[in-house]
Write an enzyme that holds these catalytic residues in place. Structure first.
Site, PDB file in Angstrom:
ATOM      1  N   HIS A  58     -15.230 -29.802  37.329  1.00 18.58           N
ATOM      2  CA  HIS A  58     -16.154 -30.258  38.336  1.00 18.58           C
ATOM      3  C   HIS A  58     -17.456 -30.522  37.689  1.00 18.58           C
ATOM      4  CE1 HIS A  58     -13.501 -27.882  41.067  1.00 18.58           C
ATOM      5  NE2 HIS A  58     -13.302 -28.949  41.571  1.00 18.58           N
ATOM      6  N   CYS A  99     -18.568 -21.446  42.951  1.00 18.02           N
ATOM      7  CA  CYS A  99     -17.384 -21.708  43.660  1.00 18.02           C
ATOM      8  C   CYS A  99     -17.147 -20.885  44.501  1.00 18.02           C
ATOM      9  CB  CYS A  99     -16.135 -21.981  42.697  1.00 18.02           C
ATOM     10  SG  CYS A  99     -16.529 -22.235  41.142  1.00 18.02           S
TER      11      CYS A  99
END
Ligand code: CIR
Length: 270
Positions: free
Chosen positions: A178, A265
């Site tokens: 990511h 996250c």
């Protein structure tokens, strides 16, 4: 006629002044979580302990935390950040790019509806993971990645413009899961980023503090009110951030890291 976002008064420091957070307890099935490499499985019990410390740190930083129960059928559901983009009174439910994670969004929706005035779905059929979105007060960096495609990126950019964000498209290098795997916001004008990500030139107009070489995994920091969460085991990064004046809180994320997760996250912050 002050209708253009740039002429509008934006909420100051909306990128890190928060009062709430949503987390989800790691499931035992996290040992089957998605990962790029072939490393060891995370230890679910230790992950649970580390997660408790993470939630406690959020609370100490001023968060009222809604802690959702584990979802065994979704091994990666502890990584709630990938399901939603939170902006003021609006939650944008996205569409994660990994098929095993689609159902996580439906699971978090009822909670979002109790906390946000507007809960909207990402329009269209593109894919986007929250881990690919870095928000400053006025800029939305959106990484095109293995999980986020152009349709998802454009759909989010279109929603964010009227909310006062200048969307910046970034092509995340292929070996980075990511966009935020290798960067994090330190304050409204400062970004902590790996040399690799910073060298893309995407952070023009921002102050960039480069993650010390060899400590790339430290880049995924979280700024929550007055503190910066940093993963344990990165002494050069800790020293650097303290020297720059940040109040650093160290948290052990060894188990999340085994399934390619990090600090950002594991929560939705708003
Ligand atoms: C996944 O591959 O989807 C999870 N194992 C890790 C997700 C990490 N999320 C994030 O960086 N925002």
């Amino acid at each position: 006629m002050a209708d253009h976002p740039s002429e509008r008064q934006l909420p100051h420091r909306r990128s890190f002044r928060f009062t709430q957070a949503i987390t989800r307890r790691p499931a035992k099935s996290v040992s089957h979580g998605l990962r790029e490499g072939a490393g060891p499985d995370p230890d679910a019990a230790l992950f649970g302990e580390q997660h408790r410390a993470y939630v406690a740190a959020l609370e100490k930083a001023g968060a009222e935390v809604v802690e959702l129960p584990e979802l065994e059928e979704f091994p990666d559901s502890v990584f709630v950040e990938d399901t939603t983009i939170c902006i003021g009174d609006t939650a944008i439910v996205v569409r994660p790019g990994a098929p095993s994670r689609f159902g996580e969004c439906e699971q978090i929706c009822p909670t979002l509806k109790t906390r946000f005035t507007k809960v909207i779905d990402l329009p269209g059929d593109g894919f986007l993971d929250g881990g690919d979105v870095l928000l400053s007060d006025d800029t939305a960096f959106i990484g095109n990645s293995g999980r986020t495609n152009m349709a998802g990126l454009v759909a989010l950019a279109t929603l964010l413009k009227p909310l006062g964000y200048n969307p910046v498209q970034v092509n995340t290098p292929a070996d980075i899961l990511h966009f935020k795997t290798e960067c994090g916001l330190l304050d409204e004008r400062t970004i902590f980023a790996t040399v690799k990500l910073a060298s893309l030139g995407c952070f023009e107009g921002f102050r960039v503090i480069e993650t010390p070489l060899g400590e790339e995994a430290a880049a995924n920091i979280v700024r929550y009110n007055d503190v910066v969460f940093l993963s344990a085991g990165y002494p050069k990064s800790e020293a650097l951030l303290r020297e720059k004046g940040y109040d650093v809180v160290i948290l052990d994320t060894s188990e999340a890291a085994k399934v390619d997760g990090g600090l950002s996250c594991m929560s939705l912050r708003f």
